[in-house]
Motif scaffolding. Structure first.
Motif, PDB file in Angstrom:
ATOM      1  N   HIS A   1      -3.647  -1.442  14.168  1.00  0.00           N
ATOM      2  CA  HIS A   1      -4.868  -1.191  14.932  1.00  0.00           C
ATOM      3  C   HIS A   1      -5.015  -2.118  16.125  1.00  0.00           C
ATOM      4  O   HIS A   1      -6.068  -2.195  16.721  1.00  0.00           O
ATOM      5  CB  HIS A   1      -6.095  -1.262  14.041  1.00  0.00           C
TER       6      HIS A   1
ATOM      7  N   GLN B   1      -6.604   1.501   8.805  1.00  0.00           N
ATOM      8  CA  GLN B   1      -7.075   0.207   8.292  1.00  0.00           C
ATOM      9  C   GLN B   1      -8.211   0.353   7.292  1.00  0.00           C
ATOM     10  O   GLN B   1      -8.311  -0.417   6.355  1.00  0.00           O
ATOM     11  CB  GLN B   1      -7.517  -0.699   9.449  1.00  0.00           C
ATOM     12  N   LEU B   2      -9.072   1.334   7.532  1.00  0.00           N
ATOM     13  CA  LEU B   2     -10.211   1.513   6.632  1.00  0.00           C
ATOM     14  C   LEU B   2     -10.072   2.777   5.802  1.00  0.00           C
ATOM     15  O   LEU B   2     -10.993   3.156   5.077  1.00  0.00           O
ATOM     16  CB  LEU B   2     -11.514   1.555   7.441  1.00  0.00           C
TER      17      LEU B   2
ATOM     18  N   GLN C   1     -12.847   5.638   5.399  1.00  0.00           N
ATOM     19  CA  GLN C   1     -14.091   5.575   4.611  1.00  0.00           C
ATOM     20  C   GLN C   1     -15.320   5.686   5.513  1.00  0.00           C
ATOM     21  O   GLN C   1     -15.264   5.446   6.710  1.00  0.00           O
ATOM     22  CB  GLN C   1     -14.145   4.307   3.780  1.00  0.00           C
TER      23      GLN C   1
ATOM     24  N   LYS D   1      -1.485  -1.426  -3.804  1.00  0.00           N
ATOM     25  CA  LYS D   1      -2.589  -2.381  -3.736  1.00  0.00           C
ATOM     26  C   LYS D   1      -3.208  -2.605  -5.121  1.00  0.00           C
ATOM     27  O   LYS D   1      -3.497  -1.655  -5.836  1.00  0.00           O
ATOM     28  CB  LYS D   1      -3.648  -1.877  -2.767  1.00  0.00           C
TER      29      LYS D   1
ATOM     30  N   LYS E   1      -8.904  -3.281  -3.684  1.00  0.00           N
ATOM     31  CA  LYS E   1      -9.260  -2.911  -2.306  1.00  0.00           C
ATOM     32  C   LYS E   1     -10.757  -2.635  -2.271  1.00  0.00           C
ATOM     33  O   LYS E   1     -11.245  -1.760  -2.997  1.00  0.00           O
ATOM     34  CB  LYS E   1      -8.477  -1.659  -1.903  1.00  0.00           C
ATOM     35  N   SER E   2     -11.473  -3.362  -1.446  1.00  0.00           N
ATOM     36  CA  SER E   2     -12.927  -3.138  -1.358  1.00  0.00           C
ATOM     37  C   SER E   2     -13.231  -2.102  -0.291  1.00  0.00           C
ATOM     38  O   SER E   2     -12.394  -1.808   0.559  1.00  0.00           O
ATOM     39  CB  SER E   2     -13.628  -4.445  -1.005  1.00  0.00           C
TER      40      SER E   2
ATOM     41  N   PHE F   1      -6.188  -9.874   2.253  1.00  0.00           N
ATOM     42  CA  PHE F   1      -6.600 -10.068   3.637  1.00  0.00           C
ATOM     43  C   PHE F   1      -7.762  -9.141   3.959  1.00  0.00           C
ATOM     44  O   PHE F   1      -8.134  -8.289   3.144  1.00  0.00           O
ATOM     45  CB  PHE F   1      -5.416  -9.815   4.591  1.00  0.00           C
TER      46      PHE F   1
ATOM     47  N   SER G   1      -8.804  -6.124   6.218  1.00  0.00           N
ATOM     48  CA  SER G   1      -8.068  -5.127   6.998  1.00  0.00           C
ATOM     49  C   SER G   1      -8.667  -4.907   8.384  1.00  0.00           C
ATOM     50  O   SER G   1      -8.018  -4.331   9.254  1.00  0.00           O
ATOM     51  CB  SER G   1      -8.001  -3.802   6.236  1.00  0.00           C
TER      52      SER G   1
END
Lengths: 149, 119
Positions: free
Chosen positions: A14, A75-76, A79, B79, B82-83, B105, B107
């Motif tokens: 990203h 990266q997310l 969501q 993983k 993962k939150s 880490f 993200s």
């Protein structure tokens, strides 16, 4: 990551969005400055400079939007966004629309014989500059430029 | 005499049963003991402590005390944890049931890294 490792830099998931975003911001704000000067001085050369800045700004939004969406998806993992991330997405989308709208107004004017640039473009450009600045401010927070080191 | 011996024996047997029941009750109570917990604070673009050592079974809770969103993502593949995106004051917990070293880490800000050592 080594700063001169091209492969790692290009494949960073990203990082590109953070780099590419500077192009539309700079080109658009310079275009707005040229256009306001063109309006006050009535110089066509300044209006032409504004037009090409707006063209570059509008075109450079394409990779910026793509890399922004990819950052969200990679990266997310796509969501649901909220808070600053959602505000950044919404304002970024509005900014892109305003950049393209500004360039379109200039393009329509250029296509008409002896066309005069309409005065209503100036408030649109001013709003565009404000939204771009706000989007960039939030983006700066998200990217961590305000953080340590 | 025989009757009192019988009564005494019965009471003793009841006492033993009651004692065993009490003993099994205390076993249940010890099994229900709360697991150990540990906290990691996310603030100013860093995890604190950056390295945490805990016993197996510990529940680690990360709390975002920063003004901007962060995530907590294991670097292992696949993983381990993962939150979701954590806004200010939101928490994420994970129970470490196996010994090992778990690096993680954020993200959104990959420069932010941390480690949990489970012994």
């Amino acid at each position: 990551m080594h700063p001169f490792d091209i492969r790692e830099a290009l494949l960073a998931k990203h990082a590109q969005h953070v780099v590419l975003i500077h192009f539309p911001i700079a080109l658009f704000l310079a275009g707005v400055a040229f256009d306001f000067l063109a309006y006050w001085t009535k110089r066509q050369s300044l209006a032409a400079a504004a037009y090409f800045n707006f063209l570059g700004a509008a075109l450079s939004t394409i990779p910026v939007v793509i890399t922004g969406i990819l950052a969200w998806q990679w990266q997310l993992e796509g969501q649901k966004l909220k808070g600053i991330l959602l505000q950044h997405l919404v304002l970024g989308s509005v900014s892109s629309v305003l950049l393209w709208l500004t360039w379109t107004i200039h393009e329509w004017t250029r296509r008409r014989q002896n066309g005069w640039l309409p005065a209503y473009r100036l408030p649109i450009e001013a709003v565009g500059a404000a939204v771009v600045a706000l989007t960039g401010h939030l983006g700066g927070f998200l990217s961590g430029v305000n953080g340590p080191g | 005499m025989r009757r009192s011996v019988f009564t005494g024996g019965l009471l003793a047997a009841l006492g033993m049963v009651a004692g065993m029941a009490g003993g099994s009750g205390s076993c249940t109570a010890s099994a229900q003991q709360k697991p150990a917990t540990a906290d990691v604070k996310i603030d100013n673009f860093s995890f604190g402590p950056a390295e945490l050592t805990v016993p197996v079974g510990t529940i680690v809770t990360w709390t975002n005390r920063d003004d901007i969103p962060h995530t907590v993502v294991s670097t292992d593949d696949p993983k381990v944890f993962k939150s979701k995106v954590l806004d200010t004051d939101e928490k994420f917990s994970f129970a470490f049931s196996k010994a090992g070293t778990y690096s993680y880490f954020c993200s959104i800000h990959p420069k932010m890294t941390g480690k949990v050592v489970v012994q």
